[in-house]
Design a protein around this motif. Structure first.
Motif, PDB file in Angstrom:
ATOM      1  N   ASN A  54      67.637  -3.805 122.877  1.00 33.52           N
ATOM      2  CA  ASN A  54      66.678  -4.128 121.822  1.00 33.52           C
ATOM      3  C   ASN A  54      67.341  -4.336 120.453  1.00 33.52           C
ATOM      4  O   ASN A  54      66.669  -4.608 119.478  1.00 33.52           O
ATOM      5  CB  ASN A  54      65.594  -3.055 121.727  1.00 33.52           C
ATOM      6  CG  ASN A  54      66.157  -1.698 121.364  1.00 33.52           C
ATOM      7  OD1 ASN A  54      67.364  -1.491 121.383  1.00 33.52           O
ATOM      8  ND2 ASN A  54      65.271  -0.775 121.057  1.00 33.52           N
ATOM      9  N   THR A  55      68.676  -4.206 120.391  1.00 24.74           N
ATOM     10  CA  THR A  55      69.387  -4.428 119.129  1.00 24.74           C
ATOM     11  C   THR A  55      70.168  -5.732 119.116  1.00 24.74           C
ATOM     12  O   THR A  55      70.889  -6.002 118.170  1.00 24.74           O
ATOM     13  CB  THR A  55      70.355  -3.271 118.833  1.00 24.74           C
ATOM     14  OG1 THR A  55      71.397  -3.261 119.814  1.00 24.74           O
ATOM     15  CG2 THR A  55      69.631  -1.935 118.811  1.00 24.74           C
ATOM     16  N   VAL A  56      70.018  -6.520 120.181  1.00 27.19           N
ATOM     17  CA  VAL A  56      70.757  -7.781 120.294  1.00 27.19           C
ATOM     18  C   VAL A  56      69.765  -8.934 120.450  1.00 27.19           C
ATOM     19  O   VAL A  56      68.889  -8.881 121.320  1.00 27.19           O
ATOM     20  CB  VAL A  56      71.722  -7.758 121.504  1.00 27.19           C
ATOM     21  CG1 VAL A  56      72.474  -9.068 121.630  1.00 27.19           C
ATOM     22  CG2 VAL A  56      72.688  -6.588 121.401  1.00 27.19           C
ATOM     23  N   ALA A  57      69.918  -9.945 119.616  1.00 27.84           N
ATOM     24  CA  ALA A  57      69.067 -11.136 119.715  1.00 27.84           C
ATOM     25  C   ALA A  57      69.829 -12.212 120.484  1.00 27.84           C
ATOM     26  O   ALA A  57      70.837 -12.729 120.004  1.00 27.84           O
ATOM     27  CB  ALA A  57      68.700 -11.640 118.328  1.00 27.84           C
ATOM     28  N   VAL A  58      69.360 -12.508 121.702  1.00 25.33           N
ATOM     29  CA  VAL A  58      70.023 -13.486 122.566  1.00 25.33           C
ATOM     30  C   VAL A  58      69.093 -14.683 122.772  1.00 25.33           C
ATOM     31  O   VAL A  58      67.916 -14.515 123.100  1.00 25.33           O
ATOM     32  CB  VAL A  58      70.372 -12.873 123.942  1.00 25.33           C
ATOM     33  CG1 VAL A  58      71.047 -13.894 124.836  1.00 25.33           C
ATOM     34  CG2 VAL A  58      71.252 -11.640 123.777  1.00 25.33           C
ATOM     35  N   THR A  59      69.648 -15.856 122.570  1.00 23.84           N
ATOM     36  CA  THR A  59      68.928 -17.095 122.869  1.00 23.84           C
ATOM     37  C   THR A  59      69.683 -17.771 123.999  1.00 23.84           C
ATOM     38  O   THR A  59      70.900 -17.939 123.925  1.00 23.84           O
ATOM     39  CB  THR A  59      68.902 -18.035 121.630  1.00 23.84           C
ATOM     40  OG1 THR A  59      68.351 -17.316 120.535  1.00 23.84           O
ATOM     41  CG2 THR A  59      68.096 -19.270 121.907  1.00 23.84           C
ATOM     42  N   LYS A  60      68.949 -18.150 125.044  1.00 24.40           N
ATOM     43  CA  LYS A  60      69.611 -18.771 126.194  1.00 24.40           C
ATOM     44  C   LYS A  60      68.717 -19.865 126.742  1.00 24.40           C
ATOM     45  O   LYS A  60      67.491 -19.766 126.714  1.00 24.40           O
ATOM     46  CB  LYS A  60      69.960 -17.729 127.250  1.00 24.40           C
ATOM     47  CG  LYS A  60      68.780 -16.866 127.661  1.00 24.40           C
ATOM     48  CD  LYS A  60      69.206 -15.704 128.523  1.00 24.40           C
ATOM     49  CE  LYS A  60      67.970 -14.863 128.869  1.00 24.40           C
ATOM     50  NZ  LYS A  60      68.254 -13.794 129.765  1.00 24.40           N
ATOM     51  N   SER A  61      69.355 -20.920 127.244  1.00 24.76           N
ATOM     52  CA  SER A  61      68.574 -22.016 127.816  1.00 24.76           C
ATOM     53  C   SER A  61      69.430 -22.833 128.771  1.00 24.76           C
ATOM     54  O   SER A  61      70.650 -22.877 128.661  1.00 24.76           O
ATOM     55  CB  SER A  61      68.030 -22.923 126.709  1.00 24.76           C
ATOM     56  OG  SER A  61      69.095 -23.574 126.045  1.00 24.76           O
ATOM     57  N   CYS A  62      68.727 -23.467 129.714  1.00 26.54           N
ATOM     58  CA  CYS A  62      69.318 -24.461 130.598  1.00 26.54           C
ATOM     59  C   CYS A  62      68.564 -25.749 130.305  1.00 26.54           C
ATOM     60  O   CYS A  62      67.396 -25.869 130.658  1.00 26.54           O
ATOM     61  CB  CYS A  62      69.127 -24.085 132.062  1.00 26.54           C
ATOM     62  SG  CYS A  62      70.366 -22.994 132.689  1.00 26.54           S
ATOM     63  N   ASP A  63      69.214 -26.641 129.632  1.00 30.59           N
ATOM     64  CA  ASP A  63      68.582 -27.908 129.289  1.00 30.59           C
ATOM     65  C   ASP A  63      69.081 -28.971 130.248  1.00 30.59           C
ATOM     66  O   ASP A  63      70.283 -29.071 130.502  1.00 30.59           O
ATOM     67  CB  ASP A  63      68.940 -28.298 127.851  1.00 30.59           C
ATOM     68  CG  ASP A  63      68.511 -27.248 126.846  1.00 30.59           C
ATOM     69  OD1 ASP A  63      67.485 -26.587 127.092  1.00 30.59           O
ATOM     70  OD2 ASP A  63      69.215 -27.079 125.830  1.00 30.59           O
ATOM     71  N   SER A  64      68.149 -29.745 130.791  1.00 29.23           N
ATOM     72  CA  SER A  64      68.577 -30.813 131.695  1.00 29.23           C
ATOM     73  C   SER A  64      67.722 -32.050 131.466  1.00 29.23           C
ATOM     74  O   SER A  64      66.557 -31.978 131.082  1.00 29.23           O
ATOM     75  CB  SER A  64      68.493 -30.361 133.154  1.00 29.23           C
ATOM     76  OG  SER A  64      67.174 -30.018 133.490  1.00 29.23           O
TER      77      SER A  64
END
Length: 155
Positions: A54-64
């Protein structure tokens, strides 16, 4: 004439004493000491924990798009881990190969993009690890903390 006898007696006595000392065989000195002391020495080691999720802001995506795509993982803010003086982001592709290792104290170390590639190369589970290290100053030694592990599933 009595005085002359004393003059010869003193060297004779000294010579006899020296010969007596030389003739006495001495053994080497032996000593044995037994003593027990107890010292109070407190020793401990710091354990470097994993970052709290809860102390880490992660953005992740698989764009295709059609047959091409890319995997993206970025770290925004994170809270430093206790005892750590260095924090790292590691990205592992679906084949288990480390694709990226970044220093989270630098902007370039906070995000990864696989680059545009064939969608079949992206499919599977990508793994990211965020962990703290204690790097010993003026040394190549370091202690490794536990990782916060997350995944990105690309279809």
């Amino acid at each position: 004439m009595q005085g002359k006898g004393i003059i010869w007696q003193v060297p004779a006595i000294i010579l006899a004493a020296v010969l007596l000392v030389m003739g006495v065989q001495t053994s080497p000195a032996h000593a044995k000491f037994n003593d027990t002391e107890r010292g109070a020495m407190s020793v401990s080691a710091a354990r470097i924990p994993a970052p709290a999720a809860n102390t880490v802001a992660v953005t992740k995506s698989c764009d295709s798009f059609l047959w091409f795509g890319q995997a993206k993982i970025s770290i925004g803010t994170f809270t430093a881990v206790s005892y750590a003086n260095y924090h790292e982001l590691k990205i592992i592709d679906p084949d288990g190969v480390v694709q990226f290792t970044g220093d989270l104290s630098k902007t370039a170390g906070k995000s990864y993009s696989s680059g545009v590639q064939n969608v079949s190369n992206l499919s599977g589970t990508w793994t990211y690890q965020i962990r703290g290290y204690y790097k010993v100053p003026n040394s190549t030694n370091s202690w490794t903390g536990q990782p916060l592990t997350g995944t990105l599933n690309c279809p």
